[in-house]
Design an enzyme around this catalytic site. Structure first.
Site, PDB file in Angstrom:
ATOM      1  CG  HIS A  60      -1.824   1.131   1.388  1.00 29.31           C
ATOM      2  ND1 HIS A  60      -3.174   1.055   1.170  1.00 29.31           N
ATOM      3  CD2 HIS A  60      -1.572   2.421   1.732  1.00 29.31           C
ATOM      4  CE1 HIS A  60      -3.719   2.238   1.359  1.00 29.31           C
ATOM      5  NE2 HIS A  60      -2.764   3.098   1.713  1.00 29.31           N
ATOM      6  CD  GLU A  61       1.631   3.573   3.733  1.00 25.03           C
ATOM      7  OE1 GLU A  61       1.854   4.676   3.193  1.00 25.03           O
ATOM      8  OE2 GLU A  61       0.579   3.321   4.347  1.00 25.03           O
ATOM      9  CG  HIS A  64       0.236   6.181  -0.807  1.00 19.37           C
ATOM     10  ND1 HIS A  64      -0.885   6.658  -1.417  1.00 19.37           N
ATOM     11  CD2 HIS A  64      -0.202   5.570   0.329  1.00 19.37           C
ATOM     12  CE1 HIS A  64      -1.959   6.345  -0.697  1.00 19.37           C
ATOM     13  NE2 HIS A  64      -1.574   5.679   0.371  1.00 19.37           N
ATOM     14  CG  ASP A 136      -4.939   6.615   1.294  1.00 19.14           C
ATOM     15  OD1 ASP A 136      -4.391   7.460   2.014  1.00 19.14           O
ATOM     16  OD2 ASP A 136      -4.516   5.462   1.124  1.00 19.14           O
TER      17      ASP A 136
END
Ligand code: ZN
Length: 254
Positions: A60-61, A64, A136
């Protein structure tokens, strides 16, 4: 961004961190750490995450972070961490490079694409999505709403401001925003917000699909090291945000 009380809290926190490391003065590093603590809550190294939760957080990170390096108009990542903090399993910091009073449509689109990067990576790599992207999605929707209603950036609706013309009104116990548009316009606003989000989601998906190998390398390195700086990430992936000239090193590093 910060209220007066937040700022006092922030300075206090930075001073405590500096004192804990026996420093005579507060350094930039202490302030950075204090900002992370005040915004996201303290690190919770003891919080037990399952292997799958860790992997999901890393993917997930990484989503980004990679997008912040692929899109020219956004702030590049300066730090990624998968150490749980507050309510978050991990976080990616993309502080602004410079103080800017104005933001272009391209920048705002880019911000939405980066915000959606976590969810897109989860979907592409786990074939499933989690509740971890709730915040988000909220910020992506808020940016899109402002583009349409406050900044006149929807071609369909044109250069007008919609809603909030006289500030919020209190009606009974409910906080109601005064509307200066019809129900028909309201549904166009909803459709425009959805169109922007869908466009940005497709763009995020395409970019992540094209950079799957880099994404996996970043996620695996995160699982191993837990925290990476923007400089380390750029070096490892050979990516430079096309918006930053190579001659200028990033202002903030951790
Ligand atoms: Zn996220």
């Amino acid at each position: 961004l910060f209220s007066g009380a937040d700022l006092a809290n922030l300075c206090n926190e930075a001073a405590l961190l500096a004192a804990r490391h026996n420093k005579e003065a507060v350094e930039e590093k202490d302030l950075e750490a204090a900002i992370e603590r005040v915004i996201m809550g303290p690190e919770k190294k003891s919080r037990v995450m399952t292997k799958r939760e860790k992997e999901l957080t890393a993917i997930h990170e990484a989503g980004h972070a990679i997008l912040s390096l692929l899109i020219p108009d956004v702030n590049p990542v300066t730090k990624v961490s998968i150490i749980p903090r507050g309510m978050a399993g991990g976080y990616t910091l993309t502080p602004p490079r410079e103080d800017k009073a104005y933001h272009s449509k391209a920048e705002l689109y880019g911000d939405i694409v980066v915000a959606l990067g976590g969810r897109v990576s989860e979907e592409l790599n786990f074939g499933d999505i989690t509740t971890g992207a709730a915040h988000d999605l909220e910020s992506a929707t808020e940016i899109a709403r402002k583009m349409v209603c406050d900044f006149g950036m929807s071609e369909r609706l044109g250069n007008i401001t919609l809603g909030k013309s006289h500030g919020p009104l209190f009606l009974g116990r409910d906080l109601v925003e005064e509307k200066n548009y019809s129900e028909a316009t309201a549904s166009i606003i909803d459709a425009e917000i959805k169109r922007i989000i869908d466009d940005c989601y497709s763009r995020a998906k395409k970019l992540i699909q094209e950079n799957q190998e880099k994404l996996k390398l970043l996620a695996n390195t995160l699982l191993e090291k837990e925290v990476l700086s923007g400089v380390e990430i750029r070096r490892m992936l050979g990516l430079t945000n096309p918006g930053i000239s190579n001659a200028n090193p990033p202002i903030q590093q951790s």
